[in-house]
Design an enzyme around this catalytic site. Structure first.
Site, short mmCIF file in Angstrom:
data_model
loop_
_atom_site.label_atom_id
_atom_site.label_comp_id
_atom_site.label_asym_id
_atom_site.label_seq_id
_atom_site.Cartn_x
_atom_site.Cartn_y
_atom_site.Cartn_z
N VAL A 17 0.83 -1.21 0.00
CA VAL A 17 0.00 0.00 0.00
C VAL A 17 0.87 1.26 0.00
CG1 VAL A 17 -1.89 1.22 1.17
CG2 VAL A 17 -1.78 -1.27 1.25
N ASP A 195 -9.79 -11.38 8.98
CA ASP A 195 -9.72 -10.08 8.29
C ASP A 195 -11.13 -9.57 7.99
OD1 ASP A 195 -8.07 -8.02 6.75
OD2 ASP A 195 -9.44 -8.75 5.20
N LYS A 199 -13.02 -6.09 9.47
CA LYS A 199 -13.65 -5.07 8.63
C LYS A 199 -15.12 -4.91 9.00
CE LYS A 199 -10.49 -5.88 4.79
NZ LYS A 199 -10.21 -6.75 3.66
#
Ligand code: HSE
Length: 418
Positions: A17, A195, A199
């Site tokens: 990222v 994960d 979220k």
């Protein structure tokens, strides 16, 4: 808005990222944003940016008065937590993509954001390129949000697509997801649903003002899904997806979980393939809306980070308005689910827990049933995860208001299994 505001960024992390952001910023000069320094862990690694930018000393960024924005896109939660909280305390705006850290510390971070007077933004932490957090926060700012369901993990969606459409096995599909930079450093976080539930913890907050922690949400990943499950899906003309779901119940509270689910061919989520994510929102009078976009990868995730950086020019911050609604919503557990369960040995399956069994296939090597059971038979139990058992919800899985008890005996007696 101060369009000329100079944003001087201290960037933590130069992985998938961070590098994406570095490249994108070079192509967006109108933003008046520049990276002054990048903090990394391993100074020996060869990097495609001037050496002078890099340091391993966090304080060089956190104590630099010229740096007014900290962007944190590192992998590890604990250091991320320290960086984010220190930066806010030092009066800097913060953009973070550390979903695990955010999900585990959200209430405290909300308080810190408020007391610091700065912004803490994290659009990239859920569904990467899809602007779902800001939409939930600003557009769906009323009582009309009936339900939200989504595919929020790109890697597992990528793996399911490759397994079922290209006939790759799970290991090869995962390897590919890792090579493409979608998977977490520890891929069990993707595969076993951690994960996705991190979220979902964040999205439940912005959708319904529900403050909860990942450990309080029922979830699973795709690790138990078998080839035979895929065959059943095919026979029934359904797809298998890892779906995060939340729905307002009649009582006013919310059913929420993250579980594999059979999805009908005409469901928007069945179009979501590979590393794409998708979110279907149903609201009172507008019916359904579908958000679709890349949910993982360098540029898609960095784009969301960039959008947050850009929002800092007008001091945008999440107001968490739903946390102050007159009636606070919570996760509710008094409802039923329609589920498919496949298993190798029925002695591990508590059939008596099912209120109603619609299908019972006991003869194949891999046996399965489809039935209705109370959510509490899943929450707090492990039978549906252990002993090689695979639970996949049926389409429209939430069953409310059913006189299931009457049906129960009939179905089991008819099947001759009681
Ligand atoms: N591992 C994550 C995923 C990356 O596959 O969705 C994006 O959050």
């Amino acid at each position: 808005m101060d369009a000329n505001k100079q944003l001087t960024i201290g960037l933590f992390g130069f992985g998938v990222v961070g590098q994406g952001l570095y490249r994108i910023l070079q192509q967006t000069p109108s933003l008046n944003a520049s990276i002054k320094r990048i903090c990394i862990k391993d100074p020996a690694k060869k990097r495609d940016a001037p050496d002078a930018l890099f340091t391993t000393d966090r304080d060089l960024l956190l104590n630099d008065p010229e740096i007014n924005v900290i962007v944190e896109v590192i992998n590890e939660s604990e250091p991320a937590y320290r960086i984010v909280t220190t930066a806010l305390r030092k009066g800097k705006d913060v953009v973070s993509a550390s979903k695990k850290m955010l999900a585990e510390h959200l209430p405290e971070l909300i308080t810190l954001q408020q007391s610091s007077g700065r912004s803490l933004l994290y659009e990239a932490s859920a569904c990467a390129s899809i602007p779902v957090i800001r939409n939930l926060e600003e557009y769906y700012d009323n009582d009309l949000l009936h339900s939200i369901k989504g595919i929020v993990n790109g890697s597992t969606n990528f793996i399911l697509t490759k397994m079922f459409e290209d006939k790759l096995d799970l290991k090869d599909a995962l390897l590919l997801a890792q090579q493409l930079g979608f998977a977490e450093t520890d891929p069990t976080l993707d595969l076993e649903g951690y994960d996705a539930v991190n979220k979902w913890t964040l999205l439940l907050n912005h959708a319904y003002g529900i403050t909860t922690s990942p450990g309080d949400i029922v979830f699973n990943g795709i690790q138990n899904i078998k080839e035979s499950d895929a065959r059943v899906a095919k026979e029934k003309n359904l797809h298998i997806k890892l779906v995060a779901q939340a729905q307002k119940l009649k009582e006013g509270d919310v059913a929420g979980f993250v579980l594999p689910q059979f999805v009908r061919q005409d469901d928007h989520l069945s179009f979501v393939k590979n590393e794409y994510n998708g979110v279907v929102i149903e609201s009172g009078f507008a019916d359904k809306q579908f958000f679709y976009g890349k949910g993982a990868g360098s540029f898609p995730t960095a784009t969301a980070v960039l959008s947050d950086i850009s929002a800092l020019r007008y001091q945008y911050k999440y107001e968490y308005k739903k946390l102050h609604h007159h009636k606070l919503l919570r996760l509710y557990d008094d409802f039923h689910l329609r589920a498919y369960v496949s298993f190798a040995d029925w002695t591990f399956i508590p059939r008596e827990k099912f209120e109603y069994i619609e299908e019972w296939h006991a003869h194949a090597d891999r046996k399965y049933l489809v039935g209705i059971l109370h959510f509490r038979e899943i929450k707090g139990h492990r039978w549906w995860k252990d002993n090689n058992t695979s639970l996949i919800l049926m389409p429209d899985p939430i069953v409310e208001d059913m006189d299931v008890r009457k049906l129960k005996k009939v179905s089991l007696e008819l099947a001759g299994i009681m």
